[in-house]
Design an enzyme around this catalytic site. Structure first.
Site, mmCIF file in Angstrom:
data_model
loop_
_atom_site.group_PDB
_atom_site.id
_atom_site.type_symbol
_atom_site.label_atom_id
_atom_site.label_comp_id
_atom_site.label_asym_id
_atom_site.label_seq_id
_atom_site.Cartn_x
_atom_site.Cartn_y
_atom_site.Cartn_z
ATOM 1 N N ASP A 189 -21.117 -35.557 -11.964
ATOM 2 C CA ASP A 189 -21.850 -35.520 -13.229
ATOM 3 C C ASP A 189 -21.140 -36.414 -14.237
ATOM 4 O OD1 ASP A 189 -24.192 -33.728 -14.485
ATOM 5 O OD2 ASP A 189 -22.714 -34.180 -16.037
ATOM 6 N N ARG A 216 -32.281 -29.687 -7.466
ATOM 7 C CA ARG A 216 -33.065 -28.473 -7.290
ATOM 8 C C ARG A 216 -34.405 -28.666 -6.630
ATOM 9 N NH1 ARG A 216 -32.020 -26.655 -13.296
ATOM 10 N NH2 ARG A 216 -32.209 -28.901 -13.362
ATOM 11 N N ARG A 221 -31.081 -38.716 -9.537
ATOM 12 C CA ARG A 221 -31.048 -37.260 -9.382
ATOM 13 C C ARG A 221 -31.754 -36.823 -8.104
ATOM 14 N NH1 ARG A 221 -29.558 -35.328 -14.583
ATOM 15 N NH2 ARG A 221 -29.473 -33.264 -13.736
ATOM 16 N N ARG A 248 -25.849 -24.886 -2.419
ATOM 17 C CA ARG A 248 -25.168 -24.962 -3.698
ATOM 18 C C ARG A 248 -24.721 -23.598 -4.219
ATOM 19 N NH1 ARG A 248 -24.296 -24.527 -8.404
ATOM 20 N NH2 ARG A 248 -25.336 -25.370 -10.228
ATOM 21 N N TYR A 256 -22.983 -36.260 -26.176
ATOM 22 C CA TYR A 256 -22.737 -34.842 -25.861
ATOM 23 C C TYR A 256 -21.513 -34.323 -26.611
ATOM 24 C CZ TYR A 256 -26.234 -34.931 -22.168
ATOM 25 O OH TYR A 256 -27.409 -35.011 -21.486
HETATM 26 O O1 CP3 Z 1 -28.537 -37.056 -7.057
HETATM 27 C C1 CP3 Z 1 -27.936 -37.109 -8.120
HETATM 28 O O2 CP3 Z 1 -28.213 -37.951 -8.981
HETATM 29 C C2 CP3 Z 1 -26.846 -36.089 -8.324
HETATM 30 C C3 CP3 Z 1 -25.686 -36.481 -9.119
HETATM 31 C C4 CP3 Z 1 -25.859 -36.378 -10.633
HETATM 32 C C5 CP3 Z 1 -25.837 -35.172 -11.394
HETATM 33 N N1 CP3 Z 1 -25.817 -35.490 -12.707
HETATM 34 C C6 CP3 Z 1 -25.772 -33.796 -10.851
HETATM 35 C C7 CP3 Z 1 -26.402 -32.727 -11.667
HETATM 36 C C8 CP3 Z 1 -25.940 -37.429 -11.520
HETATM 37 C C9 CP3 Z 1 -26.050 -38.923 -11.219
HETATM 38 C C10 CP3 Z 1 -25.903 -36.862 -12.829
HETATM 39 C C11 CP3 Z 1 -25.872 -37.698 -14.022
HETATM 40 C C12 CP3 Z 1 -26.131 -37.069 -15.327
HETATM 41 N N2 CP3 Z 1 -25.699 -35.862 -15.801
HETATM 42 C C13 CP3 Z 1 -26.832 -37.712 -16.374
HETATM 43 C C14 CP3 Z 1 -27.426 -39.086 -16.276
HETATM 44 C C15 CP3 Z 1 -28.715 -39.022 -15.533
HETATM 45 C C16 CP3 Z 1 -29.889 -38.618 -16.364
HETATM 46 O O3 CP3 Z 1 -30.529 -37.645 -15.983
HETATM 47 O O4 CP3 Z 1 -30.157 -39.289 -17.365
HETATM 48 C C17 CP3 Z 1 -26.851 -36.843 -17.463
HETATM 49 C C18 CP3 Z 1 -27.527 -37.102 -18.799
HETATM 50 C C19 CP3 Z 1 -26.116 -35.683 -17.100
HETATM 51 C C20 CP3 Z 1 -25.838 -34.477 -17.912
HETATM 52 C C21 CP3 Z 1 -26.521 -33.306 -17.269
HETATM 53 N N3 CP3 Z 1 -25.979 -32.591 -16.213
HETATM 54 C C22 CP3 Z 1 -27.823 -32.810 -17.524
HETATM 55 C C23 CP3 Z 1 -28.755 -33.306 -18.598
HETATM 56 C C24 CP3 Z 1 -28.046 -31.774 -16.602
HETATM 57 C C25 CP3 Z 1 -29.332 -30.982 -16.405
HETATM 58 C C26 CP3 Z 1 -29.277 -29.566 -16.830
HETATM 59 C C27 CP3 Z 1 -30.295 -28.758 -16.034
HETATM 60 O O5 CP3 Z 1 -29.887 -27.758 -15.447
HETATM 61 O O6 CP3 Z 1 -31.464 -29.147 -15.986
HETATM 62 C C28 CP3 Z 1 -26.897 -31.643 -15.805
HETATM 63 C C29 CP3 Z 1 -26.702 -30.715 -14.677
HETATM 64 C C30 CP3 Z 1 -26.837 -31.333 -13.349
HETATM 65 N N4 CP3 Z 1 -26.092 -32.416 -12.950
HETATM 66 C C31 CP3 Z 1 -27.677 -30.931 -12.273
HETATM 67 C C32 CP3 Z 1 -27.399 -31.791 -11.214
HETATM 68 C C33 CP3 Z 1 -27.984 -31.756 -9.830
HETATM 69 C C34 CP3 Z 1 -28.679 -29.773 -12.288
HETATM 70 C C35 CP3 Z 1 -28.066 -28.433 -12.448
HETATM 71 C C36 CP3 Z 1 -27.615 -27.701 -11.208
HETATM 72 O O7 CP3 Z 1 -28.036 -27.956 -10.043
HETATM 73 O O8 CP3 Z 1 -26.829 -26.786 -11.438
#
Ligand code: CP3
Length: 375
Positions: free
Chosen positions: A84, A39, A35, A48, A162
């Protein structure tokens, strides 16, 4: 164009990251952060905008830019494609959205046989062409830089969690009810999600990703017996179906200390370790045949630099203790991983927290490079 970090021989596919995954000699320990795009970076928040993350992902030039930002900022050895784990589900119209601050939510959760009909096969070129397009843009930008592009997918169990729960969960009650009360339906769901992960990763690798990670983030909710029966077979199937690509695979989960040996038996080149298990102990559990990835506590990165520095050094020394413990001469375990084992990829034990000071992560990456530089 990014400056070269892999040395003169680091053409596409033979980057420092790829070599470490395969347990080959490296000029320094490669580092990237799960990640790393997100943010915690002001440039991410600026680029973004305020739309849904799924729409940012479907804008290939924007996704490519967000993928590259942390490479410039941190000097890491790998970019991870900005996407994602729920993108394939979204692309086949299963009805998933990502809520800011919460995560994926599913309008109609998967609870019975009828729900299988709503899960059509994922065809990357037709359903989500923007993913490969973003990967091609990033790979072109990274060519000759020595920085690897990592593709990824959710492992079947974590994506199912999920789908079945309908959103993030603490107890995984619906998932466990389904797997224990309808094991055959569960197996069919897992097989579909395995196909989805295979299609997704294959498209990313064909578009230029040089390694891939399967995120089984929530596998730690399972006991070893549950993991072996209900999650491992589909993950093993994903890895074996992708073996022909010849790129290294990383299998990661959180809270998986008791599952590390089983995860290794799924056949990844690299086992990702969270911050709870020191890497020398992880090595004892996984055996000598795999490389390890990890495992600085992401929450610890909110502490002052001297604390983070000390913790980074502790990870590096546990990794080097683990490397000497994995002397190939003592190899006795057998599995299908093609690698020589024993390598280390430095990472956090889970994703970067949004509150993290980017300067701290830059300093961690620099320290790892300096401390592990080999002449
Ligand atoms: O640098 C990177 O790793 C970016 C690419 C990436 C994202 N999601 C973008 C994202 C990757 C590799 C993921 C994988 C992902 N998504 C996982 C596995 C990694 C982990 O954390 O265990 C999981 C469980 C998800 C599902 C998911 N998507 C979650 C739990 C969230 C967080 C919700 C939040 O807002 O805190 C997301 C949203 C998400 N995916 C964000 C990002 C950068 C944050 C929200 C945003 O910027 O709008």
């Amino acid at each position: 164009m990014l400056s070269s970090r892999g040395g003169p021989d680091a053409g596409a596919g033979d980057t420092c990251l790829v070599r470490a995954c395969f347990g080959k000699p490296v000029p320094h320990t490669p580092v990237w952060f799960m990640r790393q795009a997100g943010r915690s970076l002001p440039e991410y928040r600026a680029a973004r905008g305020s739309g849904s993350i799924l729409s940012a992902i479907s804008d290939a030039p924007l996704a490519a830019e967000l993928t590259l930002q942390p490479v410039r900022r941190y000097g890491v050895d790998a970019a991870i494609l900005f996407s994602d784990i729920v993108v394939p589900l979204h692309a086949v119209d299963f009805g998933v959205e990502v809520e800011a601050g919460r995560g994926p939510v599913v309008a109609q959760p998967f609870r019975s046989e009828d729900d299988l009909d709503r899960l059509r096969p994922f065809v990357p070129e037709a359903d989500a062409p923007y993913v490969a397009e973003a990967a091609r843009l990033v790979a072109a930008e990274l060519a000759e830089s020595g920085v690897a592009l990592i593709g990824f997918a959710g492992a079947p169990f974590t994506v199912a969690s999920y789908m079945v729960e309908g959103g993030p969960s603490r107890t995984f009650a619906h998932v466990k009810r389904l797997m224990h009360s309808a094991p055959e339906l569960w197996d069919r769901l897992m097989a579909r999600l395995a196909d989805m992960a295979v299609a997704s990763v294959r498209a990313q690798v064909l578009a230029g990703a040089q390694a891939f990670q399967l995120f089984d983030s929530w596998a730690g909710a399972l006991s070893p017996a549950e993991y072996e029966r209900f999650a491992l077979p589909a993950t093993r199937s994903v890895l074996s179906q992708l073996a022909d690509l010849g790129v290294p695979s990383i299998l990661f989960g959180v809270g998986t200390g008791e599952l590390l040996a089983l995860m290794g038996s799924a056949g990844p080149d690299v086992v990702g370790v969270d911050w709870r298990v020191p890497l020398d102990e992880a090595r004892r559990r996984v055996g000598p045949r795999h490389s390890l990835q990890g495992n600085l506590d992401p929450a610890l990165c909110l502490a002052p630099w001297p604390v983070v520095e000390e913790a980074t050094r502790t990870v590096l020394s546990a990794a080097s203790a683990s490397a000497s413990a994995s002397d190939p001469a003592s190899n006795s375990a057998s599995n299908s991983a093609p690698s020589e084992g024993g390598g280390h990829v430095f990472n956090l034990g889970h994703g970067v927290l949004p509150e993290t000071d980017p300067g701290i992560l830059r300093a961690v990456a620099d320290l790892v490079h300096e401390e592990t530089a080999r002449t």
